[in-house]
Motif scaffolding. Structure first.
Motif, PDB file in Angstrom:
ATOM      1  N   THR A 168      -5.678 -22.712 -22.566  1.00  0.00           N
ATOM      2  CA  THR A 168      -5.674 -23.440 -23.837  1.00  0.00           C
ATOM      3  C   THR A 168      -4.826 -22.720 -24.879  1.00  0.00           C
ATOM      4  O   THR A 168      -3.952 -23.313 -25.524  1.00  0.00           O
ATOM      5  N   THR A 169      -5.077 -21.432 -25.052  1.00  0.00           N
ATOM      6  CA  THR A 169      -4.316 -20.654 -26.027  1.00  0.00           C
ATOM      7  C   THR A 169      -3.028 -20.092 -25.448  1.00  0.00           C
ATOM      8  O   THR A 169      -2.186 -19.571 -26.196  1.00  0.00           O
ATOM      9  N   LYS A 170      -2.892 -20.197 -24.109  1.00  0.00           N
ATOM     10  CA  LYS A 170      -1.718 -19.665 -23.407  1.00  0.00           C
ATOM     11  C   LYS A 170      -1.551 -18.169 -23.683  1.00  0.00           C
ATOM     12  O   LYS A 170      -0.452 -17.668 -23.903  1.00  0.00           O
ATOM     13  N   GLN A 171      -2.688 -17.462 -23.650  1.00  0.00           N
ATOM     14  CA  GLN A 171      -2.685 -16.027 -23.874  1.00  0.00           C
ATOM     15  C   GLN A 171      -3.434 -15.332 -22.742  1.00  0.00           C
ATOM     16  O   GLN A 171      -4.453 -15.827 -22.260  1.00  0.00           O
ATOM     17  N   SER A 172      -2.921 -14.192 -22.317  1.00  0.00           N
ATOM     18  CA  SER A 172      -3.661 -13.335 -21.396  1.00  0.00           C
ATOM     19  C   SER A 172      -4.360 -12.257 -22.207  1.00  0.00           C
ATOM     20  O   SER A 172      -3.842 -11.797 -23.236  1.00  0.00           O
ATOM     21  N   SER A 173      -5.558 -11.865 -21.770  1.00  0.00           N
ATOM     22  CA  SER A 173      -6.384 -10.947 -22.542  1.00  0.00           C
ATOM     23  C   SER A 173      -7.152 -10.024 -21.608  1.00  0.00           C
ATOM     24  O   SER A 173      -7.291 -10.300 -20.411  1.00  0.00           O
ATOM     25  N   LEU A 174      -7.646  -8.934 -22.177  1.00  0.00           N
ATOM     26  CA  LEU A 174      -8.596  -8.086 -21.474  1.00  0.00           C
ATOM     27  C   LEU A 174      -9.953  -8.777 -21.519  1.00  0.00           C
ATOM     28  O   LEU A 174     -10.469  -9.088 -22.595  1.00  0.00           O
ATOM     29  N   TYR A 175     -10.524  -9.029 -20.336  1.00  0.00           N
ATOM     30  CA  TYR A 175     -11.797  -9.738 -20.229  1.00  0.00           C
ATOM     31  C   TYR A 175     -12.874  -8.813 -19.679  1.00  0.00           C
ATOM     32  O   TYR A 175     -12.590  -7.844 -18.981  1.00  0.00           O
ATOM     33  N   ARG A 176     -14.114  -9.179 -20.000  1.00  0.00           N
ATOM     34  CA  ARG A 176     -15.275  -8.482 -19.471  1.00  0.00           C
ATOM     35  C   ARG A 176     -16.303  -9.505 -19.010  1.00  0.00           C
ATOM     36  O   ARG A 176     -16.579 -10.481 -19.708  1.00  0.00           O
ATOM     37  N   VAL A 177     -16.853  -9.292 -17.823  1.00  0.00           N
ATOM     38  CA  VAL A 177     -17.966 -10.094 -17.334  1.00  0.00           C
ATOM     39  C   VAL A 177     -19.152  -9.169 -17.127  1.00  0.00           C
ATOM     40  O   VAL A 177     -19.049  -8.178 -16.400  1.00  0.00           O
ATOM     41  N   ARG A 178     -20.240  -9.479 -17.778  1.00  0.00           N
ATOM     42  CA  ARG A 178     -21.463  -8.674 -17.665  1.00  0.00           C
ATOM     43  C   ARG A 178     -22.443  -9.395 -16.752  1.00  0.00           C
ATOM     44  O   ARG A 178     -22.681 -10.600 -16.900  1.00  0.00           O
ATOM     45  N   PRO A 218     -17.367 -15.125 -19.122  1.00  0.00           N
ATOM     46  CA  PRO A 218     -16.337 -14.124 -19.402  1.00  0.00           C
ATOM     47  C   PRO A 218     -16.065 -13.993 -20.896  1.00  0.00           C
ATOM     48  O   PRO A 218     -15.945 -14.985 -21.611  1.00  0.00           O
ATOM     49  N   GLU A 219     -15.963 -12.749 -21.356  1.00  0.00           N
ATOM     50  CA  GLU A 219     -15.693 -12.460 -22.762  1.00  0.00           C
ATOM     51  C   GLU A 219     -14.261 -11.968 -22.902  1.00  0.00           C
ATOM     52  O   GLU A 219     -13.879 -10.972 -22.276  1.00  0.00           O
ATOM     53  N   ALA A 220     -13.468 -12.644 -23.737  1.00  0.00           N
ATOM     54  CA  ALA A 220     -12.120 -12.178 -24.041  1.00  0.00           C
ATOM     55  C   ALA A 220     -12.233 -11.115 -25.125  1.00  0.00           C
ATOM     56  O   ALA A 220     -12.598 -11.404 -26.266  1.00  0.00           O
ATOM     57  N   LEU A 221     -11.934  -9.869 -24.773  1.00  0.00           N
ATOM     58  CA  LEU A 221     -12.123  -8.756 -25.703  1.00  0.00           C
ATOM     59  C   LEU A 221     -10.894  -8.501 -26.565  1.00  0.00           C
ATOM     60  O   LEU A 221     -11.000  -8.346 -27.780  1.00  0.00           O
ATOM     61  N   VAL A 222      -9.715  -8.439 -25.942  1.00  0.00           N
ATOM     62  CA  VAL A 222      -8.487  -8.106 -26.664  1.00  0.00           C
ATOM     63  C   VAL A 222      -7.370  -9.001 -26.133  1.00  0.00           C
ATOM     64  O   VAL A 222      -7.097  -9.010 -24.931  1.00  0.00           O
ATOM     65  N   GLU A 223      -6.727  -9.743 -27.024  1.00  0.00           N
ATOM     66  CA  GLU A 223      -5.637 -10.610 -26.595  1.00  0.00           C
ATOM     67  C   GLU A 223      -4.346  -9.815 -26.403  1.00  0.00           C
ATOM     68  O   GLU A 223      -4.209  -8.697 -26.888  1.00  0.00           O
ATOM     69  N   GLY A 224      -3.425 -10.417 -25.672  1.00  0.00           N
ATOM     70  CA  GLY A 224      -2.118  -9.805 -25.496  1.00  0.00           C
ATOM     71  C   GLY A 224      -2.050  -8.737 -24.435  1.00  0.00           C
ATOM     72  O   GLY A 224      -1.019  -8.068 -24.303  1.00  0.00           O
ATOM     73  N   VAL A 225      -3.123  -8.543 -23.651  1.00  0.00           N
ATOM     74  CA  VAL A 225      -3.086  -7.583 -22.542  1.00  0.00           C
ATOM     75  C   VAL A 225      -2.647  -8.346 -21.302  1.00  0.00           C
ATOM     76  O   VAL A 225      -3.365  -9.218 -20.819  1.00  0.00           O
TER      77      VAL A 225
END
Length: 386
Positions: A258-268, A282-289
């Motif tokens: 949707t945002t066409k962005q790759s990010s650092l994700y975390r799944v707990r 999944p939680e998107a923590l930091v965009e642009g990674v």
């Protein structure tokens, strides 16, 4: 009769010369404006990349350092005991997220080992690449937006802050742990209804699922629960034991279409008291990674029965670690350091063209600013086995 006065004005030639001079000045102003705009976009892109890089590094460093934390001693110290002093009530062959006997485990994306060129596409592909070791089905189903060509790491540990056990009730095999109810928020550590816990002293540690928890009364009760297949085998003394929330988390690089962005994700992976284990969204923590690469440093002594020497003299991928010792769980317990590399990119185009951040990195010519961040992280206390 007086002579006719001559009419004065601009000739066509003079008018054309004035227009040319004006156009030259306007063109110069436009070039200055364009250069200023490009410099501003580049500066903004660089700032965003640096900010995101710091955040991403902080997230990963914090949890990578905690791998192996099981009370006042780490998992290596527990496992060199004979018999081992780290226990769990979870099914040994069950869900991989509950394998607390293996605190850290990496998954190497195919064809991304050192020496292989890394090519980034304009739009990353997702969910269609192999890993070594093979990515468990439970992880694959939870990490559906994972970016191909990026490594994955799973971590399990007890969170840093715990609460002292003030009383142990119930029976030896089905204990009830009491704690100061005013410290319930410390035990929660950000999770609304935690159900996975660990109790530890300087001799033993046991991970378990609570059948019932009361924050107001300050009790955590061990009893039959979907993830418990065993009972307590160790006794704990009030005033000497600490109660912690148990954490099982997976870090990876994901893509949001949707945002066409790759990010650092975390799944707990978590379970409420008395309920089944679930993968939190999944939680998107930091965009642009855009990409994550991991190498693991192993201790000089690979013998699971002996304490580590503190010398990290071999470094390799997750596949190298898996092949170093049999069983692989012992190999991962000999990992004392993690070398982390991240490729960061600006959210928006920042220049007409950009140089690659690394000679082995081939990036698309989409105008985004990209750079590589690297660091080496010492896994908590594993360098010295304490």
């Amino acid at each position: 009769m007086s002579p006719r006065e001559r009419v004065r004005g601009l000739s066509l030639i003079e008018l054309m010369i004035a227009m040319v001079i004006g156009l030259v000045l306007l063109l110069g102003l436009m070039q200055v404006f364009a250069a200023s705009r490009t410099a501003s976009r580049l500066s903004e892109g660089l700032a965003r990349v640096q900010e995101n890089g710091r955040f991403a590094m902080d997230y990963l460093q914090r949890d990578l350092r905690m791998a192996g934390h099981f009370g006042c001693v780490n998992d290596q110290s527990h496992n060199v005991q004979s018999p081992g002093s780290m226990h769990t009530t979870f099914d040994a062959g069950g869900h991989p997220a509950l394998d607390f006997m293996q605190s850290i485990q990496g998954f190497e994306a195919a064809d991304t080992e050192p020496g292989k060129p890394l090519t980034l596409s304009a739009t990353p592909s997702t969910g269609g690449i192999e890993y070594t070791p093979a990515l468990p089905t439970e992880y694959a189903e939870a990490l559906t937006n994972r970016v191909d060509g990026s490594d994955i790491v799973a971590l399990r540990f007890l969170v840093p802050d715990g609460v002292p056990v003030t009383l142990v009730g119930g029976t030896d095999d089905k204990p009830v742990f009491n704690f100061d109810s005013s410290r319930w928020a410390v035990l929660q550590s950000g999770v609304e209804a935690p159900g996975l816990f660990g109790v530890a002293d300087c001799l033993t540690a046991t991970m378990f699922q609570a059948g019932e928890v009361s924050g107001s009364a300050g009790t955590v009760t061990f009893e039959s629960a979907p993830n418990n297949t065993g009972s307590f085998t160790s006794l704990y003394t009030p005033g000497q034991a600490m109660l912690y929330r148990a954490e099982s988390v997976v870090y990876y690089i994901g893509y949001d279409a949707t945002t066409k962005q790759s990010s650092l994700y975390r799944v707990r992976f978590s379970a409420k008291p008395g309920e089944a284990l679930v993968a939190v969204a999944p939680e998107a923590l930091v965009e642009g990674v855009r990409n994550m690469q991991l190498l693991y440093g192993q201790d000089r002594s690979l013998s699971a029965a002996s304490p580590p020497t503190g010398y990290i003299d071999r470094q390799g991928t997750a596949a190298d670690v898996e092949a170093s010792i049999t069983p692989a769980a012992d190999a991962w317990r000999r990992v004392g350091a993690v070398q982390l590399g991240l490729v960061l990119e600006s959210p928006d185009p920042s220049a007409a063209a950009q140089a690659n951040a690394d000679a082995a990195l081939t990036a698309p010519t989409d105008g985004r600013f990209r750079t590589v961040y690297q660091t080496t992280i010492a896994v908590r206390n594993r360098l010295y086995g304490n």
